[in-house]
Every structure is written in C-alpha cells, then in structure tokens.
Design a protein around this motif. Structure first.
Motif, short mmCIF file in Angstrom:
data_model
loop_
_atom_site.label_atom_id
_atom_site.label_comp_id
_atom_site.label_asym_id
_atom_site.label_seq_id
_atom_site.Cartn_x
_atom_site.Cartn_y
_atom_site.Cartn_z
N MET A 1 0.82 -1.08 -0.08
CA MET A 1 0.16 0.01 -0.11
C MET A 1 1.14 1.33 0.03
O MET A 1 0.45 2.49 -0.66
N GLN A 2 1.89 1.23 0.62
CA GLN A 2 2.81 2.23 0.80
C GLN A 2 4.07 2.31 -0.16
O GLN A 2 4.62 3.24 -0.23
N TYR A 3 4.23 1.40 -1.24
CA TYR A 3 5.11 1.31 -2.02
C TYR A 3 5.14 2.61 -3.01
O TYR A 3 4.32 2.69 -3.74
N GLY A 4 6.25 3.43 -2.82
CA GLY A 4 6.65 4.41 -3.59
C GLY A 4 6.00 5.73 -3.41
O GLY A 4 5.67 6.59 -3.94
N SER A 5 5.00 5.51 -2.26
CA SER A 5 4.08 6.78 -1.88
C SER A 5 5.07 7.84 -1.47
O SER A 5 4.52 9.24 -1.39
N ALA B 1 12.13 -1.52 -10.19
CA ALA B 1 12.32 -2.29 -9.33
C ALA B 1 10.91 -3.18 -8.79
O ALA B 1 11.01 -4.47 -8.74
N GLY B 2 9.90 -2.40 -8.92
CA GLY B 2 8.74 -3.26 -8.60
C GLY B 2 8.26 -4.23 -9.68
O GLY B 2 7.86 -5.37 -9.53
N LYS B 3 8.55 -3.76 -11.04
CA LYS B 3 8.19 -4.92 -12.12
C LYS B 3 9.24 -6.19 -12.23
O LYS B 3 8.97 -7.07 -12.60
N LYS C 1 -0.50 -0.89 -8.18
CA LYS C 1 0.16 -0.10 -7.42
C LYS C 1 1.29 0.50 -8.31
O LYS C 1 1.45 1.83 -8.26
N ILE C 2 2.10 -0.38 -9.01
CA ILE C 2 3.10 -0.10 -9.82
C ILE C 2 2.39 0.77 -11.13
O ILE C 2 2.96 1.83 -11.61
N ASN D 1 -3.57 -12.76 -6.22
CA ASN D 1 -4.27 -11.55 -5.96
C ASN D 1 -3.40 -10.61 -5.42
O ASN D 1 -3.51 -9.24 -5.68
N LEU D 2 -2.17 -11.00 -4.80
CA LEU D 2 -1.52 -10.09 -4.25
C LEU D 2 -0.54 -9.45 -5.57
O LEU D 2 -0.14 -8.38 -5.47
N CYS D 3 -0.28 -10.38 -6.64
CA CYS D 3 0.39 -9.88 -7.67
C CYS D 3 -0.43 -8.87 -8.36
O CYS D 3 0.17 -7.80 -8.83
N ASN D 4 -1.46 -9.33 -8.59
CA ASN D 4 -2.49 -8.09 -9.15
C ASN D 4 -2.66 -6.96 -8.48
O ASN D 4 -2.63 -5.59 -9.16
#
Length: 400
Positions: A90-94, A206-208, A251-252, A243-246
């Motif tokens: 949820m906070q990734y890249g925020s 990095a996320g991809k 988010k990305i 689902n986590l991957c989606n």
C-alpha cells in the motif's frame, strides 16, 4: 543544473524527507500553443501527409533509463520487496508520490499569491504618463503659451511627470527583482522535478522486476503444487498470491501515472520560466531605453524654450519649436504604440488553455478505458480460475 545523484528508495515512506518540494515557491504554467493551420490548394494533401507520418514510438520504462550505479541500487532494492506485506504494498513508492503532490501544491500556492497583472498595469501607466507630457493644458496654461507662464507651466508639467515616472520605475524594478528570483526558483523546481521523476522510475523498474520474479518463480511453484496435490489449501495459497500480484501490479500502474505528471511538469516549468524571462526583458527595455530617451527629450525641450525666450526671431523659434514638438510627438506615439502592444499581449492564449483542457480530458478517458479493460480481464480471470478448480475436482473424483 545540480549534480545528479542516485535517489534513495525506501519501503518506509513515513521517514522520507519532503522539505525540498515545499521549498519550491514558483508558479506552474501552461503548455505550448498549437501551431497555426497551413493554407493549401490541395485539400487532400494534409490528410495524405498525416497518414504518411510515422507512428510515435512509445517510451518503455526499463533499465535502459538508468545508469550502472542506479541499476545496482534497483536490483538490491527489488530483492527487499515483499508483496505479501499488505502495508508495504500500500505504501510502495508513496514517498515519491507525496513529493510530486507537495511539489504541485507549492507551485499552485505561488500562483495564488502572485499578481503578475500589476506588471502590465505599471507599464501601461508609464506609457500614459509619458504620452501626456507635451500635450497642451486647459485654460491657456499649456506648453503653447508664451512668456514666463509658458516656461513655468512647462517646468511644472515635466516635474510632475518625472515624479510619477520615478514612482512607476521603482514599481517596475520591484517586479523585475521578483521575476528574476522566480526564474532562479524555477531552475530549482526543474531540478527537483527531475530528481522525483528518476526516483519514481526506479521504484517502477524495481517493482516490475520483483513482480516478474515472483510470477516466474514462487507463483509458478504454487500452481504446480496445487495441481499435483489437489489440495484446497494449496489452491487457495496459489489464488492468494495471484491476487497479491495483481494488487502490486495496480500499485505500479499508479506510480506510472504519477511519473507521467512529473514528466509533463518539466516542459511546463521551462515554458513558465521563459515567460518570466520575456517579461523581465520588457521591463529592462523600458528602464534602459524609454525612460532615458524621455528625460533627454525633456531637457532638450526646456533648452529650446529658453532659447525661444532669448531670441528676437520669435517666428523662427516658434516654427522650430513646433517642428521639434511634432518630431517628439511622433517618436513618443511610435514608442507608446509599441509599448502598449507589448503590454496588452496575453501571457497565455485561450487556444493554449483549450488544448491543455482537451489533453486532460483525453487522459482521463484513456485512464477510464484502461480501468474498464483491467476490470473485465480480472472478471474473466476469476471465471477461468473457478473453471480450473472445478475441472481439477472433477479429475480427482475420477481418480477415486
């Protein structure tokens, strides 16, 4: 330009510093105006030329955008990502997104508190004041009266005009100083925006990378395990990871949208900086050219008036003075017209605002389309998963 540095990627956005974005106190502004339509005798030619234009190659966000040092930092950071941690996803890249948001807000606050229209008003007042000098006053006390009253009225008029002009000049110098500070601040804003854009790019890459590694490795292993065991728990574990991957993929995508905003801010900042520079040049022209020219003409006119009173050739002096006044009036009229034209020009054309609005509408339509397509794909995927699970159960029953 400041020296380029490797952005500090973090999985804890609460600890990221955002003071640099809040320090940017300059307006953001408009994009370029559309080009004028070309005239043609062949109405089919524009369509043919449009069709012949090559398609724009889309920009792919990958490691080719990074330096070797940045690639090492991205590889190291990608290994630290844990998409099973809901808070982290949820906070990734925020932190980088907050920087862009504060960057935009500070620019908007600067626009709210700045009155650039007063610059044009000051230039218009200057033109009006200079234009009034030399015009005949009412009740016979103008520049064309004879004798002592003529000289006194002339001196009084010039003294009053000089006082007003000095006040306007002081105001223009203040505006010029503010605009010069804005130009310097816009340079800082541009550097900050470039820094934030690079930071977002690294988060996206990095996320991809991490998402691809999870789908190829851990997700594939869970799928094979669920197919082999036929266990409901294994199937559920596989579905949870899907689902986590989606979620992480969406988010990305949000980070990619924020990065696009940052990319657009670059040319917008430069356009605004160019507008401020043009206004500075207009003010400088008034200060170093118009004002000295007017004062020299004022001294010349007073000297000629003294000569007129001292000479016996009243008619000859009067003719010469009239010729001089006509020349001054013509020069002043030409200068006034040009200055008024420049002062009345708009900084932003309505066509530019229409173009910008249309681009925003197009962007929103595109985002809506993408979201709709994504939702449809997820619905289809859910149905397919149910079918797969049913087929698996059926097969297991057949084995019994």
């Amino acid at each position: 330009m400041s020296e380029e540095r490797i952005p500090n990627l973090t999985l804890n956005p609460e600890g990221a510093a955002t003071a640099a974005a809040a320090a940017a106190q300059a307006p953001a502004a408009a994009s370029q105006a559309p080009a004028a339509s070309a005239l043609t005798l062949n109405p089919d030619a524009p369509a043919a030329e449009e069709a012949a234009k090559p398609e724009v190659e889309p920009v792919v966000i990958d490691e080719s955008m990074l330096t070797p040092e940045e690639r090492v930092a991205v590889d190291s950071f990608a290994k630290q990502i844990d998409i099973t941690d809901s808070t982290q996803v949820m906070q990734y890249g925020s932190a980088a997104q907050k920087n862009i948001a504060q960057f935009s807000e500070s620019a908007l606050d600067s626009v709210r508190t700045k009155d650039l229209g007063s610059v044009g008003e000051a230039l218009s007042n200057l033109v009006l004041e200079l234009k009034q000098v030399g015009e005949p006053e009412k009740k016979g006390f103008g520049l064309f009266n004879r004798g002592k009253r003529r000289m006194e009225a002339m001196r009084s008029q010039y003294a009053k005009a000089e006082t007003n002009v000095d006040r306007i000049v002081e105001m223009l110098e203040g505006h010029q100083l503010v605009l010069m500070k804005d130009v310097a601040m816009l340079d800082q804003m541009y550097d900050l925006n470039q820094q934030y854009c690079k930071e977002l790019t690294m988060y996206i890459i990095a996320g991809k990378k991490h998402l691809a590694s999870v789908r190829v490795g851990q997700l594939e292993e869970l799928r094979k395990k669920a197919e082999a065991s036929g266990s409901q728990e294994d199937a559920q574990a596989y579905n949870d990871l899907v689902n986590l991957c989606n979620r992480f993929e969406k988010k990305i995508h949000d980070l990619e949208l924020t990065r696009m905003i940052s990319v657009q801010m670059g040319p917008q900042t430069r356009l605004l900086q160019n507008n401020d520079t043009l206004m500075i040049e207009k003010i400088q022209t008034s200060l170093v050219n118009t004002i000295p020219l007017w004062k020299s003409q004022m001294v010349l006119a007073l000297g000629l008036e003294h000569s007129r009173q001292a000479t016996a050739a009243q008619t000859a002096v009067t003719n010469m003075t009239n010729d001089l006044l006509r020349q001054n009036a013509e020069l002043l009229r030409m200068g006034t017209v040009e200055t008024a034209k420049e002062a009345e020009r708009s900084v932003v054309d309505i066509e530019t605002l229409q173009h910008t609005n249309q681009e925003l509408i197009t962007t929103l339509d595109e985002v809506l389309r993408i979201q709709t397509e994504g939702r449809a794909k997820r619905v289809a995927a859910e149905a397919e998963l149910g079918k797969i699970e049913g087929e698996l159960k059926k097969k297991l029953l057949e084995l019994r």
